[in-house]
Design an enzyme around this catalytic site. Sequence first.
Site, mmCIF file in Angstrom:
data_model
loop_
_atom_site.group_PDB
_atom_site.id
_atom_site.type_symbol
_atom_site.label_atom_id
_atom_site.label_comp_id
_atom_site.label_asym_id
_atom_site.label_seq_id
_atom_site.Cartn_x
_atom_site.Cartn_y
_atom_site.Cartn_z
ATOM 1 N N GLU A 76 17.731 -5.242 -7.736
ATOM 2 C CA GLU A 76 16.666 -6.006 -7.089
ATOM 3 C C GLU A 76 15.581 -6.456 -8.078
ATOM 4 O OE1 GLU A 76 16.629 -6.744 -3.914
ATOM 5 O OE2 GLU A 76 14.527 -7.180 -3.402
ATOM 6 N N ASP A 77 15.194 -5.555 -8.962
ATOM 7 C CA ASP A 77 13.987 -5.802 -9.768
ATOM 8 C C ASP A 77 14.212 -6.073 -11.252
ATOM 9 O OD1 ASP A 77 12.570 -5.410 -7.487
ATOM 10 O OD2 ASP A 77 11.971 -3.358 -7.947
ATOM 11 N N ASP A 259 2.339 20.739 26.597
ATOM 12 C CA ASP A 259 3.448 21.301 25.803
ATOM 13 C C ASP A 259 3.271 20.993 24.326
ATOM 14 O OD1 ASP A 259 3.919 18.662 26.234
ATOM 15 O OD2 ASP A 259 6.094 18.847 26.231
#
Length: 297
Positions: A76-77, A259
């Site tokens: 990607e980078d 609860d």
Amino acid sequence: MHQINDLVRQVSSYLTPYQVEKIKQAYSFGARVHEGQHRVSGEPYIYHPLEVAHILADMHMDHQTLIAALLHDVIEDTATAKQEISRKFGKSVAELVDGVSKLTQITFDSVAEAQAQNFRKMLMAMSNDIRVILVKLADRLHNMRTVAVFRPDKRRRIARETLEIYVPIAQRLGLNSIRLELEELGFSSLYPMRHRIMTEQVTKARGHRKEIIDKIRNSLRRRLRQEKIPAQIVGREKHLYGIYQKMRDNGLSFNEVYDVYAFRIIVDTVDVCYRVYGIIWTLWRTHRSTDSNTGNG
Ligand code: MN
């Protein structure tokens, strides 16, 4: 902050020397191709994949997953091609990195539950190897841990995507500690005010609640001893985000959420488990708090 040596030490406890060596090579390769890149925080970029690999090493994932974690942003980078990863680290690793990159390219920008559901399905379908999802979850967890560095609008987008997409996936896969951490981080970045107020309320009520948990645990223990059932009893307060969801979904105020305690009772056999269930039911059947919630820890 972790160093590569910490990772090496950790994985050496369960991987072969050859596998550990490949992990070291992946780190060096990743550090080289990310050279000169920084995260928004100013750290060298490689710290991020290293932390992602750490999260997965804590889960004792295999060496291919850890290598893919170290290289997960490389396609990607950086200028690195899938083929190069394949040549250096094998086809499986290349497929994993490619799978993670494809998930990263999709961004989610709707709050509609139906769309969130489709999106989750799509993510699962796109990853025919479940390890892709695990790397992506670890990637998201580290991004959420460091989300404070992003601009507020980006922070909110990531947080919402985390709560709507990644939390349910983590839950589906039974990754409970990852789910809880993603929930708390997502909640505090998406709704900082609500998160702060609830933290204050829980802190204020805590003394009181600790006593209640002790009281419940003691009466359980007494009762099980009478019945001569050996059991281990663990009680805890529910997490902030769980309480918040209850308030939101049922329009309740903090004091109306009953609860907020969960108990786990561990016994030897399924038979005994049902007996314990019956005992609890008779102990608290008149109580407003639902019995089924007592055991969903
Ligand atoms: Mn990443």
